[in-house]
Design a protein around this motif. Sequence first.
Motif, PDB file in Angstrom:
ATOM      1  N   ASN A  60      -0.030   4.985  -1.880  1.00  0.00           N
ATOM      2  CA  ASN A  60      -0.580   5.774  -0.774  1.00  0.00           C
ATOM      3  C   ASN A  60      -0.816   7.213  -1.242  1.00  0.00           C
ATOM      4  O   ASN A  60       0.088   8.040  -1.248  1.00  0.00           O
ATOM      5  CB  ASN A  60       0.407   5.747   0.401  1.00  0.00           C
ATOM      6  CG  ASN A  60      -0.163   6.416   1.630  1.00  0.00           C
ATOM      7  OD1 ASN A  60      -1.153   7.156   1.542  1.00  0.00           O
ATOM      8  ND2 ASN A  60       0.464   6.180   2.770  1.00  0.00           N
TER       9      ASN A  60
ATOM     10  N   PRO B 281      -6.274   0.986   4.391  1.00  0.00           N
ATOM     11  CA  PRO B 281      -6.790  -0.063   3.513  1.00  0.00           C
ATOM     12  C   PRO B 281      -7.769  -0.980   4.246  1.00  0.00           C
ATOM     13  O   PRO B 281      -7.567  -1.279   5.430  1.00  0.00           O
ATOM     14  CB  PRO B 281      -5.523  -0.844   3.133  1.00  0.00           C
ATOM     15  CG  PRO B 281      -4.366  -0.006   3.515  1.00  0.00           C
ATOM     16  CD  PRO B 281      -4.817   1.015   4.489  1.00  0.00           C
TER      17      PRO B 281
ATOM     18  N   SER C 141      -2.246   9.580   0.091  1.00  0.00           N
ATOM     19  CA  SER C 141      -2.068  10.592   1.127  1.00  0.00           C
ATOM     20  C   SER C 141      -0.640  11.150   1.100  1.00  0.00           C
ATOM     21  O   SER C 141      -0.417  12.330   1.369  1.00  0.00           O
ATOM     22  CB  SER C 141      -2.384   9.966   2.478  1.00  0.00           C
ATOM     23  OG  SER C 141      -1.992  10.814   3.509  1.00  0.00           O
ATOM     24  N   SER C 142       0.326  10.318   0.747  1.00  0.00           N
ATOM     25  CA  SER C 142       1.697  10.829   0.674  1.00  0.00           C
ATOM     26  C   SER C 142       2.141  11.115  -0.769  1.00  0.00           C
ATOM     27  O   SER C 142       3.081  11.869  -0.978  1.00  0.00           O
ATOM     28  CB  SER C 142       2.663   9.851   1.344  1.00  0.00           C
ATOM     29  OG  SER C 142       2.568   8.582   0.749  1.00  0.00           O
TER      30      SER C 142
ATOM     31  N   PHE D 164       0.804  -1.226   0.000  1.00  0.00           N
ATOM     32  CA  PHE D 164       0.000   0.000   0.000  1.00  0.00           C
ATOM     33  C   PHE D 164       0.836   1.273   0.000  1.00  0.00           C
ATOM     34  O   PHE D 164       0.373   2.328  -0.410  1.00  0.00           O
ATOM     35  CB  PHE D 164      -1.003  -0.014   1.161  1.00  0.00           C
ATOM     36  CG  PHE D 164      -2.256  -0.763   0.812  1.00  0.00           C
ATOM     37  CD1 PHE D 164      -3.319  -0.119   0.174  1.00  0.00           C
ATOM     38  CD2 PHE D 164      -2.368  -2.122   1.061  1.00  0.00           C
ATOM     39  CE1 PHE D 164      -4.472  -0.807  -0.177  1.00  0.00           C
ATOM     40  CE2 PHE D 164      -3.511  -2.827   0.707  1.00  0.00           C
ATOM     41  CZ  PHE D 164      -4.565  -2.175   0.084  1.00  0.00           C
ATOM     42  N   LYS D 165       2.080   1.163   0.462  1.00  0.00           N
ATOM     43  CA  LYS D 165       2.901   2.381   0.455  1.00  0.00           C
ATOM     44  C   LYS D 165       3.164   2.872  -0.978  1.00  0.00           C
ATOM     45  O   LYS D 165       3.391   4.054  -1.207  1.00  0.00           O
ATOM     46  CB  LYS D 165       4.221   2.138   1.186  1.00  0.00           C
ATOM     47  CG  LYS D 165       5.104   1.065   0.581  1.00  0.00           C
ATOM     48  CD  LYS D 165       6.426   0.969   1.368  1.00  0.00           C
ATOM     49  CE  LYS D 165       7.380  -0.064   0.805  1.00  0.00           C
ATOM     50  NZ  LYS D 165       6.930  -1.463   0.981  1.00  0.00           N
TER      51      LYS D 165
ATOM     52  N   TYR E 111      -8.039  10.247   4.037  1.00  0.00           N
ATOM     53  CA  TYR E 111      -7.403   8.968   3.722  1.00  0.00           C
ATOM     54  C   TYR E 111      -7.918   7.880   4.648  1.00  0.00           C
ATOM     55  O   TYR E 111      -7.878   8.016   5.864  1.00  0.00           O
ATOM     56  CB  TYR E 111      -5.880   9.086   3.865  1.00  0.00           C
ATOM     57  CG  TYR E 111      -5.132   7.825   3.493  1.00  0.00           C
ATOM     58  CD1 TYR E 111      -4.939   7.502   2.158  1.00  0.00           C
ATOM     59  CD2 TYR E 111      -4.636   6.959   4.466  1.00  0.00           C
ATOM     60  CE1 TYR E 111      -4.260   6.335   1.793  1.00  0.00           C
ATOM     61  CE2 TYR E 111      -3.955   5.801   4.119  1.00  0.00           C
ATOM     62  CZ  TYR E 111      -3.779   5.498   2.777  1.00  0.00           C
ATOM     63  OH  TYR E 111      -3.105   4.353   2.418  1.00  0.00           O
TER      64      TYR E 111
HETATM   65  C1  LIG Z   1      -0.053   6.718   4.042  1.00  0.00           C
HETATM   66  O1  LIG Z   1       0.600   7.948   4.277  1.00  0.00           O
HETATM   67  C2  LIG Z   1       0.196   8.596   5.479  1.00  0.00           C
HETATM   68  C3  LIG Z   1       0.999   9.901   5.605  1.00  0.00           C
HETATM   69  O2  LIG Z   1       0.912  10.673   4.470  1.00  0.00           O
HETATM   70  C4  LIG Z   1       0.450   7.724   6.659  1.00  0.00           C
HETATM   71  O3  LIG Z   1      -0.059   8.344   7.833  1.00  0.00           O
HETATM   72  C5  LIG Z   1      -0.220   6.349   6.471  1.00  0.00           C
HETATM   73  O4  LIG Z   1       0.144   5.492   7.517  1.00  0.00           O
HETATM   74  C6  LIG Z   1       0.221   5.738   5.174  1.00  0.00           C
HETATM   75  N1  LIG Z   1      -0.518   4.511   4.983  1.00  0.00           N
HETATM   76  C7  LIG Z   1       0.025   3.417   4.425  1.00  0.00           C
HETATM   77  C8  LIG Z   1      -0.861   2.224   4.326  1.00  0.00           C
HETATM   78  O5  LIG Z   1       1.157   3.371   3.997  1.00  0.00           O
END
Ligand SMILES: *[C@@H]1O[C@H](CO)[C@@H](O)[C@H](O)[C@H]1NC(C)=O
Length: 399
Positions: free
Chosen positions: A282, A300, A284-285, A278-279, A297
């Motif tokens: 992602n 998953p 969100s990042s 998932f990274k 966000y």
């Molecule tokens: C996705 O990125 C956010 C920060 O931007 C983080 O808090 C989160 O844990 C990340 N999730 C995964 C599944 O990598």
Amino acid sequence: MGKKIILLLTVGVLAAYYVYTPLPDNIEEPWKLTWMIAVSKSITNLFMFAEFLGISHLMNTVMFFIALIEVPPTSDENVTVTDTTFNNIPVRVYVPKRQSESLRRGLFFIHGGGWCLGSAAMSSYDFLSRHTANRLDAVVISTNYRLAPKHHFPTQFEDVYAALSSFLSSDVLEQYGVDPTRIGVAGDSAGGNLAAAVAQQLSEDPKIKIKLKTQSLIYPALQNLDMDLPSYRENSHFPILPKSLAARYWSEYFTTDRSLEKALLLNQHVTAESSHLFKFVNWSSLLPEKFKRGHVYNAPSYGSSDLTQKYPGLLDVRAAPLLADDARLRGLPRTYVMTCQYDVLRDDGIMYVTRLRDAGVEVTHTHVEDGYHRAILFLDLKISYRMINHYVDWLMVTL
Ligand SMILES: *[C@@H]1O[C@H](CO)[C@@H](O)[C@H](O)[C@H]1NC(C)=O
Ligand SMILES: *[C@@H]1O[C@H](CO)[C@@H](O)[C@H](O)[C@H]1NC(C)=O
């Protein structure tokens, strides 16, 4: 009499309401597009009804009608057009007629259509390749590949890779007068997916010595791991490629079993064992602030039945190039990515831009603020030419 007229009017109004789609304010030529959408929506619904009745698989029906808009290989004043095969894969070749003092650029193009539809012979693709060959003074290879539902992953990928490998042999390049240091791949939608996938494979393939100078990805599909990206949320009902159709295409790439499609729509098609991936998706990042605005966000969500075990292709980098690790991305050539605002696949492309840049790859990103999926092929609309020019202009200076 009066009753019949009222009935007719009611049916007419209901039908118009059913096919009418309000479009965002910044869409160019809105009435023309509304009309095109209404026609295609009506036809698609008819085909879906035929599928529901068990008459014919949706994709087979569409392919039958696509055959009607295919054109034979026809040369014009500028370009010689021929059909041939590379490694047994049918391809259409466009060679400029004008004299050339030096070797030409080569562009290997892969059509879209959700791994289920389309061909190099479709009139819009034929125009695009012909136009590209003429403007770039390049040899353009427009490849075909076997399609779902008859063939599933990795057939599509392997066919394209086989044709590309054959093109990248010294003999073939010499035959067409192509400069081995100036070769690019390009594709739109599922073709962009395949272009990204073969570019990755090629960068790590010791058997093929001639490498790519560029890759051009036009609104590519790059992952199916997260089907709840902001672009999926915002455009889930946008016509042309609603989320339901995107899930159908992804699912058909791997199987005819419709349960995968249902799991994709619920975003519950993988189990916690795949959490490490998932990274790579992602949002969100990986998305710039502008595209995240207004979205929260969600971590998953995992399903119970392991579809990824049944269909390992789902998480294969050859199907989902965004799942490649940074080491694999580092080897990629200069990249062009075009994304559209009103497209469920928008964020796939944008996240790839971020990941490639983080890996040190030089990327040009064109975001079409009033763009939508497939628009580059809508040759009756002005937006198509704007997008074609963006794409060709970049190749002109980069390839
Ligand atoms: C996705 O990125 C956010 C920060 O931007 C983080 O808090 C989160 O844990 C990340 N999730 C995964 C599944 O990598
Ligand atoms: C041939 O090329 C010229 C110059 O690029 C262009 O104006 C003309 O429209 C082209 N002809 C065709 C049939 O595309």
